[in-house]
Write a protein that holds these residues in place. Sequence first.
Motif, PDB file in Angstrom:
ATOM      1  N   PHE A  14       0.831  -1.212   0.000  1.00  8.79           N
ATOM      2  CA  PHE A  14       0.000   0.000   0.000  1.00  8.79           C
ATOM      3  C   PHE A  14       0.866   1.264   0.000  1.00  8.79           C
ATOM      4  CE2 PHE A  14      -3.691  -2.603   1.285  1.00  8.79           C
ATOM      5  CZ  PHE A  14      -4.699  -1.975   0.572  1.00  8.79           C
ATOM      6  N   THR A  15       1.881   1.278   0.851  1.00  6.25           N
ATOM      7  CA  THR A  15       2.727   2.468   0.956  1.00  6.25           C
ATOM      8  C   THR A  15       3.432   2.756  -0.367  1.00  6.25           C
ATOM      9  OG1 THR A  15       3.096   2.075   3.318  1.00  6.25           O
ATOM     10  CG2 THR A  15       4.666   3.498   2.197  1.00  6.25           C
ATOM     11  N   THR A  16       3.882   1.694  -1.031  1.00  7.95           N
ATOM     12  CA  THR A  16       4.538   1.867  -2.329  1.00  7.95           C
ATOM     13  C   THR A  16       3.584   2.455  -3.353  1.00  7.95           C
ATOM     14  OG1 THR A  16       5.980  -0.026  -1.876  1.00  7.95           O
ATOM     15  CG2 THR A  16       5.779   0.669  -4.160  1.00  7.95           C
ATOM     16  N   MET A  17       2.360   1.932  -3.393  1.00  7.32           N
ATOM     17  CA  MET A  17       1.369   2.454  -4.328  1.00  7.32           C
ATOM     18  C   MET A  17       1.009   3.896  -4.004  1.00  7.32           C
ATOM     19  SD  MET A  17       0.572   0.494  -6.831  1.00  7.32           S
ATOM     20  CE  MET A  17      -0.693   1.647  -7.341  1.00  7.32           C
ATOM     21  N   ILE A  18       0.867   4.190  -2.728  1.00  2.00           N
ATOM     22  CA  ILE A  18       0.552   5.558  -2.311  1.00  2.00           C
ATOM     23  C   ILE A  18       1.670   6.512  -2.726  1.00  2.00           C
ATOM     24  CG2 ILE A  18       0.349   7.052  -0.267  1.00  2.00           C
ATOM     25  CD1 ILE A  18      -1.257   4.757   1.044  1.00  2.00           C
TER      26      ILE A  18
ATOM     27  N   VAL B 212       4.639   5.080   9.842  1.00  3.35           N
ATOM     28  CA  VAL B 212       5.192   6.431   9.717  1.00  3.35           C
ATOM     29  C   VAL B 212       5.539   6.743   8.265  1.00  3.35           C
ATOM     30  CG1 VAL B 212       7.122   7.921  10.366  1.00  3.35           C
ATOM     31  CG2 VAL B 212       6.062   6.450  12.086  1.00  3.35           C
ATOM     32  N   VAL B 213       6.092   5.764   7.568  1.00  6.42           N
ATOM     33  CA  VAL B 213       6.470   5.984   6.163  1.00  6.42           C
ATOM     34  C   VAL B 213       5.241   6.283   5.315  1.00  6.42           C
ATOM     35  CG1 VAL B 213       7.552   4.953   4.132  1.00  6.42           C
ATOM     36  CG2 VAL B 213       8.487   4.488   6.398  1.00  6.42           C
ATOM     37  N   THR B 214       4.156   5.568   5.555  1.00  5.15           N
ATOM     38  CA  THR B 214       2.925   5.784   4.788  1.00  5.15           C
ATOM     39  C   THR B 214       2.428   7.213   4.970  1.00  5.15           C
ATOM     40  OG1 THR B 214       2.342   3.494   5.372  1.00  5.15           O
ATOM     41  CG2 THR B 214       0.668   4.808   4.261  1.00  5.15           C
ATOM     42  N   TYR B 215       2.298   7.623   6.222  1.00  5.50           N
ATOM     43  CA  TYR B 215       1.799   8.977   6.492  1.00  5.50           C
ATOM     44  C   TYR B 215       2.766  10.042   5.980  1.00  5.50           C
ATOM     45  CZ  TYR B 215      -2.091   7.409   9.440  1.00  5.50           C
ATOM     46  OH  TYR B 215      -3.267   6.854   9.894  1.00  5.50           O
ATOM     47  N   THR B 216       4.042   9.824   6.187  1.00  2.08           N
ATOM     48  CA  THR B 216       5.025  10.821   5.764  1.00  2.08           C
ATOM     49  C   THR B 216       5.015  11.005   4.253  1.00  2.08           C
ATOM     50  OG1 THR B 216       6.443  10.350   7.669  1.00  2.08           O
ATOM     51  CG2 THR B 216       7.485  11.423   5.790  1.00  2.08           C
ATOM     52  N   THR B 217       4.812   9.918   3.529  1.00  2.51           N
ATOM     53  CA  THR B 217       4.707   9.997   2.069  1.00  2.51           C
ATOM     54  C   THR B 217       3.571  10.932   1.662  1.00  2.51           C
ATOM     55  OG1 THR B 217       5.575   7.758   1.776  1.00  2.51           O
ATOM     56  CG2 THR B 217       4.277   8.661  -0.027  1.00  2.51           C
ATOM     57  N   MET B 218       2.422  10.746   2.291  1.00  2.43           N
ATOM     58  CA  MET B 218       1.272  11.596   1.997  1.00  2.43           C
ATOM     59  C   MET B 218       1.510  13.034   2.425  1.00  2.43           C
ATOM     60  SD  MET B 218      -1.450   9.956   0.660  1.00  2.43           S
ATOM     61  CE  MET B 218      -2.859  10.899   1.242  1.00  2.43           C
TER      62      MET B 218
ATOM     63  N   GLY C 279      -0.828   6.729  17.819  1.00  8.44           N
ATOM     64  CA  GLY C 279       0.370   6.339  18.556  1.00  8.44           C
ATOM     65  C   GLY C 279       1.642   6.275  17.734  1.00  8.44           C
ATOM     66  N   LEU C 280       1.635   6.942  16.580  1.00  4.91           N
ATOM     67  CA  LEU C 280       2.818   6.952  15.725  1.00  4.91           C
ATOM     68  C   LEU C 280       3.610   8.242  15.945  1.00  4.91           C
ATOM     69  CD1 LEU C 280       1.264   5.615  12.393  1.00  4.91           C
ATOM     70  CD2 LEU C 280       2.691   4.347  14.005  1.00  4.91           C
ATOM     71  N   GLN C 281       4.909   8.101  16.083  1.00  5.16           N
ATOM     72  CA  GLN C 281       5.787   9.240  16.331  1.00  5.16           C
ATOM     73  C   GLN C 281       6.342   9.764  15.004  1.00  5.16           C
ATOM     74  OE1 GLN C 281       6.776  10.791  19.357  1.00  5.16           O
ATOM     75  NE2 GLN C 281       7.697  12.252  17.953  1.00  5.16           N
ATOM     76  N   PRO C 282       5.960  10.986  14.597  1.00  9.68           N
ATOM     77  CA  PRO C 282       6.525  11.553  13.366  1.00  9.68           C
ATOM     78  C   PRO C 282       8.049  11.611  13.456  1.00  9.68           C
ATOM     79  CG  PRO C 282       4.683  12.871  14.148  1.00  9.68           C
ATOM     80  CD  PRO C 282       5.012  11.892  15.242  1.00  9.68           C
ATOM     81  N   ASP C 283       8.730  11.384  12.334  1.00  8.16           N
ATOM     82  CA  ASP C 283      10.190  11.422  12.338  1.00  8.16           C
ATOM     83  C   ASP C 283      10.704  12.721  11.728  1.00  8.16           C
ATOM     84  OD1 ASP C 283       9.816  11.119   9.608  1.00  8.16           O
ATOM     85  OD2 ASP C 283      10.502   9.047   9.554  1.00  8.16           O
ATOM     86  N   VAL C 284      12.010  12.813  11.538  1.00  5.85           N
ATOM     87  CA  VAL C 284      12.622  14.030  11.008  1.00  5.85           C
ATOM     88  C   VAL C 284      12.057  14.378   9.635  1.00  5.85           C
ATOM     89  CG1 VAL C 284      14.793  15.040  10.205  1.00  5.85           C
ATOM     90  CG2 VAL C 284      14.759  13.716  12.318  1.00  5.85           C
TER      91      VAL C 284
END
Length: 361
Positions: A258-262, A290-296, A320-325
């Motif tokens: 899903f993340t790749t498609m997004i 985190v990667v999925t959300y950050t991509t969006m 409960g996900l911690q955003p990264d740099v």
Amino acid sequence: MAFNTFLRRCSSLSETKISSLFTNSCKVTATIRQDSVYNVENVSRLNIFLRKDCKQGNITVDEARYFFSVMIHMQPKPPISSFNRLFGALAKKKFYEDIILLYKRLDSMGLMPDLITLNILINCFCNMGRVRDGFVVFWRILRGGFNPDAVTFTSLIKGLCLENRSLEAMELFKKMAVFGVRPDIVCYGSIIDSLCKDGLIDEAKELFLEMKSRGMKPNVVVCTSLICGWCFVGNLEEAESLFVEMGDQGLQPNVVTFTTMINGLCKEGKMEEANGLLELMSQRGLQPDVVTYTTMISELCKEGEMEEANRLLELMSQRGLQPDVVTYTAMRSGLCKEGRIEEANGLVELMSQRGLQACSL
């Protein structure tokens, strides 16, 4: 060509040189107990250890060393299959160096390995980034009169792929037929993934079609590798087609799929479709990471859609996900582009509070 050259080099290795491979292979600080004695209690515990604990993976390195010591002091010594069971359990826990050390002890005592033993060794070397040593063991398999099997080749191919040597992996893959060995789904998956990461999508697709023609049903891992490859080269149409095909074949895309498609949809500016996939993930019980959300968020910030980006940022926290740099940097960049400097500085302060180093814009 490279594979044949390597075999010629291996053929010049003496048994002394091959043995030295294990003598100098690793350093393990703990010593192997030498005071084990053959008695009824030890034999009973050994049987439980081999038949139950090793099978279930409920072992520690210290236990393995202890029972190995018991085994090598027994008279008569257990069959090589017992040692293989111990080595196999250690391999599943990725204690590769310990296996090599124990094998050196076994080899020095004159106990002959079988194909399973040598396959385990190849797997250890390849997972340690020592595929060359894995090929030395491969030569030992041939010298010992064993026939390498799918496990042998799959380990070597995975080892080459881990070293980003996908073309050499392809060459070895083709050599399997010479030995009368047919690749399995794991072997296909390893090389397809490596080819996709190297941007060799046409070659990967060819193997994918070959695999299907041989009656092998693609799994989620193989499909995801191809989808990643097509998205990487910007061929979103092929990626979407395979994504749909997965559903038709009853395959459940995972978070990576899903993340790749997004990510691919975001790069094409298809934010509405990307958001639809994000919602579909939740409907299917998959938790975006985190990667999925950050991509969006990154793409929304580039498009100036800061309110939607902020909504996703808050949704991350709620789940409960911690955003990264990367997440914060994207948000900060978007805010700066809109002249919202005070809010951008607030994010920098928040990053500092959370121990994250702000990237320069």
